[in-house]
Design a protein around this motif. Structure first.
Motif, mmCIF file in Angstrom:
data_model
loop_
_atom_site.group_PDB
_atom_site.id
_atom_site.type_symbol
_atom_site.label_atom_id
_atom_site.label_comp_id
_atom_site.label_asym_id
_atom_site.label_seq_id
_atom_site.Cartn_x
_atom_site.Cartn_y
_atom_site.Cartn_z
ATOM 1 N N THR A 284 0.830 -1.208 0.000
ATOM 2 C CA THR A 284 0.000 0.000 0.000
ATOM 3 C C THR A 284 0.863 1.256 0.000
ATOM 4 O O THR A 284 0.630 2.191 -0.781
ATOM 5 C CB THR A 284 -0.921 0.020 1.232
ATOM 6 N N ALA A 285 1.875 1.293 0.868
ATOM 7 C CA ALA A 285 2.713 2.496 0.999
ATOM 8 C C ALA A 285 3.488 2.784 -0.280
ATOM 9 O O ALA A 285 3.426 3.905 -0.822
ATOM 10 C CB ALA A 285 3.681 2.323 2.167
ATOM 11 N N LEU A 286 4.225 1.801 -0.775
ATOM 12 C CA LEU A 286 5.072 2.045 -1.944
ATOM 13 C C LEU A 286 4.252 2.187 -3.212
ATOM 14 O O LEU A 286 4.626 2.934 -4.127
ATOM 15 C CB LEU A 286 6.109 0.931 -2.081
ATOM 16 N N SER A 287 3.131 1.484 -3.276
ATOM 17 C CA SER A 287 2.262 1.632 -4.440
ATOM 18 C C SER A 287 1.650 3.029 -4.473
ATOM 19 O O SER A 287 1.589 3.668 -5.527
ATOM 20 C CB SER A 287 1.154 0.574 -4.403
ATOM 21 N N LEU B 226 -5.935 7.773 -3.571
ATOM 22 C CA LEU B 226 -7.002 7.434 -2.631
ATOM 23 C C LEU B 226 -7.448 5.978 -2.799
ATOM 24 O O LEU B 226 -7.870 5.343 -1.831
ATOM 25 C CB LEU B 226 -8.191 8.374 -2.833
ATOM 26 N N ALA B 227 -7.334 5.443 -4.012
ATOM 27 C CA ALA B 227 -7.700 4.037 -4.237
ATOM 28 C C ALA B 227 -6.827 3.099 -3.419
ATOM 29 O O ALA B 227 -7.267 2.016 -2.998
ATOM 30 C CB ALA B 227 -7.593 3.698 -5.724
ATOM 31 N N ARG B 228 -5.567 3.493 -3.163
ATOM 32 C CA ARG B 228 -4.687 2.662 -2.324
ATOM 33 C C ARG B 228 -5.198 2.604 -0.900
ATOM 34 O O ARG B 228 -5.145 1.564 -0.247
ATOM 35 C CB ARG B 228 -3.266 3.235 -2.332
ATOM 36 N N PHE B 229 -5.688 3.718 -0.389
ATOM 37 C CA PHE B 229 -6.251 3.734 0.958
ATOM 38 C C PHE B 229 -7.501 2.851 1.025
ATOM 39 O O PHE B 229 -7.735 2.167 2.017
ATOM 40 C CB PHE B 229 -6.620 5.156 1.375
ATOM 41 N N MET B 230 -8.273 2.866 -0.039
ATOM 42 C CA MET B 230 -9.500 2.074 -0.090
ATOM 43 C C MET B 230 -9.206 0.575 -0.154
ATOM 44 O O MET B 230 -10.012 -0.250 0.273
ATOM 45 C CB MET B 230 -10.339 2.485 -1.307
ATOM 46 N N ILE C 234 -7.365 -0.717 8.652
ATOM 47 C CA ILE C 234 -6.780 0.564 9.061
ATOM 48 C C ILE C 234 -5.668 0.367 10.083
ATOM 49 O O ILE C 234 -4.870 1.272 10.311
ATOM 50 C CB ILE C 234 -7.847 1.534 9.598
ATOM 51 N N LYS C 235 -5.587 -0.811 10.690
ATOM 52 C CA LYS C 235 -4.499 -1.090 11.619
ATOM 53 C C LYS C 235 -3.149 -1.154 10.900
ATOM 54 O O LYS C 235 -2.095 -1.026 11.533
ATOM 55 C CB LYS C 235 -4.770 -2.395 12.361
ATOM 56 N N GLU C 236 -3.179 -1.371 9.570
ATOM 57 C CA GLU C 236 -1.946 -1.405 8.780
ATOM 58 C C GLU C 236 -1.454 0.001 8.442
ATOM 59 O O GLU C 236 -0.317 0.177 8.010
ATOM 60 C CB GLU C 236 -2.201 -2.163 7.470
ATOM 61 N N LEU C 237 -2.303 1.006 8.601
ATOM 62 C CA LEU C 237 -1.991 2.345 8.108
ATOM 63 C C LEU C 237 -0.823 3.043 8.815
ATOM 64 O O LEU C 237 -0.034 3.727 8.152
ATOM 65 C CB LEU C 237 -3.244 3.224 8.161
ATOM 66 N N SER D 176 2.242 1.774 7.219
ATOM 67 C CA SER D 176 2.270 2.251 5.828
ATOM 68 C C SER D 176 2.674 3.715 5.763
ATOM 69 O O SER D 176 3.455 4.130 4.900
ATOM 70 C CB SER D 176 0.898 2.066 5.171
ATOM 71 N N MET D 177 2.130 4.496 6.670
ATOM 72 C CA MET D 177 2.432 5.929 6.675
ATOM 73 C C MET D 177 3.914 6.181 6.937
ATOM 74 O O MET D 177 4.532 7.042 6.300
ATOM 75 C CB MET D 177 1.580 6.631 7.736
ATOM 76 N N THR D 178 4.500 5.440 7.862
ATOM 77 C CA THR D 178 5.927 5.592 8.168
ATOM 78 C C THR D 178 6.782 5.271 6.942
ATOM 79 O O THR D 178 7.696 6.021 6.586
ATOM 80 C CB THR D 178 6.328 4.673 9.336
ATOM 81 N N ILE D 179 6.469 4.153 6.293
ATOM 82 C CA ILE D 179 7.204 3.751 5.086
ATOM 83 C C ILE D 179 7.061 4.819 4.008
ATOM 84 O O ILE D 179 8.036 5.225 3.369
ATOM 85 C CB ILE D 179 6.677 2.397 4.570
ATOM 86 N N ALA D 180 5.823 5.285 3.817
ATOM 87 C CA ALA D 180 5.545 6.268 2.764
ATOM 88 C C ALA D 180 6.287 7.579 2.998
ATOM 89 O O ALA D 180 6.861 8.159 2.064
ATOM 90 C CB ALA D 180 4.041 6.525 2.675
ATOM 91 N N MET D 181 6.298 8.053 4.231
ATOM 92 C CA MET D 181 6.928 9.335 4.518
ATOM 93 C C MET D 181 8.448 9.276 4.346
ATOM 94 O O MET D 181 9.068 10.233 3.844
ATOM 95 C CB MET D 181 6.574 9.803 5.926
ATOM 96 N N ILE D 182 9.061 8.179 4.761
ATOM 97 C CA ILE D 182 10.509 8.029 4.551
ATOM 98 C C ILE D 182 10.814 8.049 3.059
ATOM 99 O O ILE D 182 11.736 8.733 2.590
ATOM 100 C CB ILE D 182 11.014 6.715 5.194
ATOM 101 N N TRP D 183 10.034 7.299 2.292
ATOM 102 C CA TRP D 183 10.215 7.235 0.838
ATOM 103 C C TRP D 183 10.078 8.619 0.221
ATOM 104 O O TRP D 183 10.888 9.036 -0.610
ATOM 105 C CB TRP D 183 9.190 6.273 0.242
ATOM 106 N N VAL D 184 9.043 9.343 0.620
ATOM 107 C CA VAL D 184 8.751 10.652 0.023
ATOM 108 C C VAL D 184 9.832 11.673 0.343
ATOM 109 O O VAL D 184 10.311 12.388 -0.550
ATOM 110 C CB VAL D 184 7.370 11.165 0.508
ATOM 111 N N VAL D 185 10.232 11.765 1.603
ATOM 112 C CA VAL D 185 11.235 12.766 1.997
ATOM 113 C C VAL D 185 12.558 12.518 1.281
ATOM 114 O O VAL D 185 13.177 13.442 0.725
ATOM 115 C CB VAL D 185 11.431 12.756 3.531
ATOM 116 N N VAL D 186 12.997 11.261 1.263
ATOM 117 C CA VAL D 186 14.269 10.930 0.595
ATOM 118 C C VAL D 186 14.167 11.174 -0.910
ATOM 119 O O VAL D 186 15.072 11.757 -1.526
ATOM 120 C CB VAL D 186 14.654 9.467 0.883
ATOM 121 N N SER D 187 13.067 10.761 -1.524
ATOM 122 C CA SER D 187 12.926 10.873 -2.974
ATOM 123 C C SER D 187 12.830 12.321 -3.437
ATOM 124 O O SER D 187 13.469 12.714 -4.421
ATOM 125 C CB SER D 187 11.682 10.095 -3.437
#
Length: 490
Positions: A46-49, A256-260, A265-268, A271-282
């Motif tokens: 979910t995060a990387l997608s 938004l489709a990824r969130f759906m 929601i316990k996985e979120l 997912s958010m931690t992975i996504a934010m690290i990816w985004v800041v570095v990228s």
């Protein structure tokens, strides 16, 4: 001369994508599988997608090109996107997953119509039409990026290059649907992450260090500070305009489709931690690539600034490693277009075919309709992309702004406003879109990014109409209360 090693690398990459599409073709049994992966995606996928489909070819081409052309002040785009990503995961993701699961919504258009109890179906239809319009423009931007990549690396004719990129993306999206798109995005997101770290490090060494890059930036007369966009009000407007990219997150259907589609929601949080690290570095890496490129590949002009990342890889790495890193650019492009094709197909299949044309259609029929829609939309985007003078960032900014202005306020009101009525949302979507289009076509985008007036006009319209058309439907009010209670317990 075409590098044999690069050709082999790209061929292996294409074969991998096709294999994923075929694999998930056999595991797609109903429409929810095809459009949302059966709502069973894990945190990493979910995060990387979500982030790979978010950033697209503009991350490795458009943003470095903008920094190369104008300087450090373009970093406000990255800052705005980082902030927008954070709040999208924090505020939107959990409520959207909970609400769409409760309503069994498979598209953003369908969710908005069902959430506000629209008896006319106009919210669903107009939202779907807006989705098709801007995603066709968005997908064409990716094909433009693919064309420029193949032209730069293989000397192909631009039109042939665009067609080759389109064929590969169409095939694996056509076959595997949401599952194929998400799992290829996981791999592509990791590949993009590696490339955006490795290339700046090697480029910095090759350029002779930070002092050499600083001299290059000064010699070119580029911005050397975040706050050199102008003085006084003009400077503030410029910063707001570039940071406003972050507003777009709340209305992007493919993100938004990824969130759906996440399992729970316990996985979120993970997912958010992975996504934010990816985004800041990228995002940081993309800005650095643009700055380093002024010293490593000087003299780019006439739209070739967006090739700075490609040319750095070609000049700094051996063909085998270079082929892998160039595949990361292709990954960035494909990870977004496949999502856009699928969401556009979802709009046609779920919001038009199933709800208007054939309400009794079987899942098998709907899946095949979805696949045919992928093909049709891709062909239209391909036609638009055949103009070699198009810029990646220009096309992306228009489509991104369109979604943000049309759907951003609607999504936020759907998730946080109990009393908003369907008439208010419909009015806001229409007004926000019209204001954005008019602002853009009057040429005012050079003064202020069109998402800002469109977003504000949407919100103001909803606010004013709510005095007359507040939500009165007890079922809708009860559903909102139930979701709020579920969120509190989660």
């Amino acid at each position: 001369m075409i590098s044999y090693a690069t050709l082999v690398t790209f061929f292996v990459y294409f074969v991998f994508l096709m294999a994923v599409g075929i694999y998930f073709y056999r595991r797609t049994s109903n429409l929810e599988d095809y459009l949302l992966g059966g709502r069973g995606m894990g945190s990493w996928v979910t995060a990387l997608s979500a982030q790979a489909s978010d950033m697209s070819g503009w991350l490795l081409m458009g943003l470095p090109g903008a920094v190369y052309l104008w300087g450090i002040n373009q970093s406000w785009i990255a800052i705005g996107l980082g902030i927008g990503t954070f709040f999208n995961w924090l505020l939107v993701a959990p409520r959207l997953r909970m609400y769409t699961g409760k309503l069994h919504s498979m598209t953003l258009s369908g969710f908005l119509g069902e959430r506000f109890g629209d008896p006319t179906g106009l919210i669903r239809i107009i939202s779907a039409l807006i989705t098709l319009l801007f995603f066709t423009i968005y997908a064409s931007s990716g094909l433009v990026a693919a064309g420029k990549l193949f032209v730069a690396m293989f000397g192909m004719h631009y039109a042939i290059a665009v067609i080759v990129g389109a064929v590969v993306m169409i095939l694996y999206t056509f076959l595997g649907g949401f599952l194929a798109v998400c799992w290829t995005d996981l791999f592509q997101g990791l590949l993009m992450f590696i490339a955006i770290i490795v290339v700046p490090i090697v480029g910095l060494q090759h350029a002779g260090g930070m002092s050499a890059i600083g001299r290059s930036i000064v010699e070119k007369g580029l911005s050397t500070s975040l706050f050199t966009s102008g003085s006084g009000i003009a400077g503030i407007v410029a910063i707001i305009s570039t940071m406003a990219w972050g507003l777009g997150y709340f209305g992007q259907p493919h993100i938004l489709a990824r969130f759906m589609g996440i399992k729970s929601i316990k996985e979120l949080p993970k997912s958010m931690t992975i996504a934010m690290i990816w985004v800041v570095v990228s995002l940081t890496g993309a800005v650095i690539v643009g700055l380093i490129g002024t010293a490593v590949v000087p003299g780019l002009s006439g739209g070739n600034e967006e090739k700075v990342f490609i040319l750095m890889i070609d000049g700094l790495f051996n063909p085998w490693l270079g082929g892998v890193l160039l595949a990361a650019i292709l990954a960035a492009i494909m990870s977004t277009i496949d999502s856009q094709l699928l969401v556009s197909s979802s709009a046609l299949t779920e919001d038009f075919y199933k709800h208007i044309i054939r309400k009794e259609a079987s899942d098998k029929e709907l899946i095949w309709v979805g696949r045919i829609c992928v093909l049709i939309i891709a062909l239209i985007a391909l036609f638009l992309a055949l103009n070699p003078n198009s810029t990646v960032l220009g096309l992306v900014s228009y489509a991104w702004g369109g979604f943000g202005a049309a759907f951003g306020p609607a999504v936020l009101m759907a998730l946080f406003s109990r009393k908003t009525g369907w008439q208010s949302i419909l009015g806001g979507i229409v007004v926000g879109t019209v204001v954005l289009v008019i602002w853009k076509n009057l040429g005012l985008g050079s003064v202020m990014y069109e998402i800002v007036p469109g977003f504000l006009a949407n919100f103001l319209t909803v606010f004013l109409l709510n005095f007359k058309f507040g939500q009165q439907n007890e079922r809708i009010l009860s559903e909102f209360d139930e979701v709020e209670q579920s969120i509190a317990k989660a």
